[in-house]
Design an enzyme around this catalytic site. Structure first.
Site: not given
Length: 412
Positions: A163, A314, A334, A339, A400
């Protein structure tokens, strides 16, 4: 080092098939989520996604291009053609070796792979595969097809960092121009992940929301009731151009790309570092490269996917970098687009740039009850867009494998 500016943008995503439509719906706080129509999702844990409604590839693609390409490549070609049109570049007047393509995708031709394998099984394992099976499947085909369509012979390849993929592509294009190895790049990312295997795979990981009763409210970053991300699809394209080259041809300049960085969490296959250490360092490195202090960042488009762990890590990184009393405004778009995986960074870069040009910050929708673990003094733009004199915008992406990719845009 040469300066790099953005002179064209294009997109196709759940909120719009043009940049203007995308921006209008984002500022209005519209959700792109609805029940899945691509396949029968009756028996899936998640039965909704952010699909692109009424996509017509023939607006920019030939019949042959459509036949020979997976949907993720069609999205890429569509958004790239739109961005080139927007840039006003006259490619015939440029040395084709001065124009490159660095594209990103996380999954590549997942739809093609599923279709061909199912056909193989359903025909009693007789190997009658489509001759375009491999070209449609491989991740680098989007960048290849863009170069073929427009006759571009410069640097050409595809990045894959889950991502964080689009920001990886933008960072590479940024650096090549700064080093004088190209004048122009078409860069961004595309993804077409709304397939049976993708949805079922993310369901197996318990990463996606299962709020099937209220899909438009399912993507809710930072909210105490969030239960996972909502899958989206589409593409975003930016035209990156060497500043003097753009200036000489009288190009419209949207913003300057002034900083980009990547780090690795080196922590877990799918989870972000709980203290956000990799994200924190990436933001600091991007600001150092841009020669900016934390108090000079006006807007941060957060990665914030609406997962329980990811959002908090985050926030921890943001607090560590910007402090608790920062004037920084944060939003998680998002919540509207879903996403887009490998394409997320590209479409969010477009919103970051538009926040600079339009002096508006799009909202985080569906944020009704802030997670008590998130400090209330953090300025999260909730449910409605706000006016702000945005001069510098940062966009975060995390993938990931522990990939952290940050880009910073500045008013010119």
């Amino acid at each position: 080092m040469k300066r790099v500016v953005i002179t064209g943008m294009g997109t196709v995503n759940p909120l719009g098939k043009t940049v203007d439509e995308f921006w209008k719906n984002s500022v209005a706080g519209k959700s792109g989520a609805g029940m899945i129509t691509r396949f029968d999702a009756t028996h899936f844990k998640t039965r909704f996604a952010c699909e692109i409604d009424g996509f017509d590839p023939e607006k920019y693609l030939t019949h042959a291009e459509i036949k020979r390409s997976d949907l993720f490549t069609q999205y890429a070609l569509y958004a790239a053609a739109q961005a080139l049109e927007d840039s006003g570049l006259e490619l015939q007047k440029l040395d084709p070796f001065d124009v490159g393509v660095i594209w990103g995708t996380g999954q590549g031709g997942m739809g093609t792979f599923e279709e061909e394998v199912k056909n193989y099984v359903q025909t009693d394992f007789i190997p009658k595969f489509n001759p375009f099976f491999v070209p449609k499947l491989i991740a680098n085909m989007a960048s290849g097809m863009i170069s073929i369509k427009f006759g571009l012979q410069g640097i050409n390849y595809t990045t894959v960092s889950a991502c964080a993929t689009s920001n990886t592509a933008l960072m590479d294009a940024f650096n090549y121009i700064r080093l004088g190895k190209a004048k122009v790049f078409i860069s961004g990312g595309s993804e077409a992940p709304i397939t049976e295997a993708s949805v079922a795979g993310f369901n197996a990981m318990k990463a996606m929301s299962t709020n099937n009763e209220h899909p438009a409210e399912a993507s809710r970053p930072f909210d105490s009731a969030r239960d996972g991300f909502v899958m989206g699809e589409g593409a975003g394209t930016l035209i990156l151009e060497e500043y003097e080259h753009a200036k000489q041809r009288g190009a419209r300049i949207y913003a300057e790309l002034v900083g980009a960085s990547m780090t690795a969490d080196a922590y877990h296959m799918t989870a972000t570092h709980p203290e956000g250490l990799g994200a924190m360092k990436a933001m600091q490195l991007a600001m150092a490269e841009a020669q900016l202090n934390p108090d000079q960042i006006d807007y941060l488009n957060a990665h914030a996917t609406s997962t329980s762990v990811g959002d908090l890590s985050e926030i921890a990184a943001i607090r560590a970098v910007f402090g608790e009393n920062s004037s920084l405004s944060v939003s998680a778009t998002k919540s509207m687009t879903g996403h887009l995986l490998g394409a997320a960074g590209a479409v969010e870069a477009i919103l970051s740039i538009k926040s600079i040009t339009e002096k508006l910050i799009p909202p985080t929708i569906n944020l009704h009850q802030l997670d008590p673990a998130i400090p209330g003094q953090l300025d999260i733009v909730r449910n409605q867009a706000i006016e702000k004199n945005v001069k510098v915008a940062m966009s975060n992406t995390f993938g990931f494998g522990g990939h952290n990719g940050i880009v910073i845009f500045k008013e010119v």
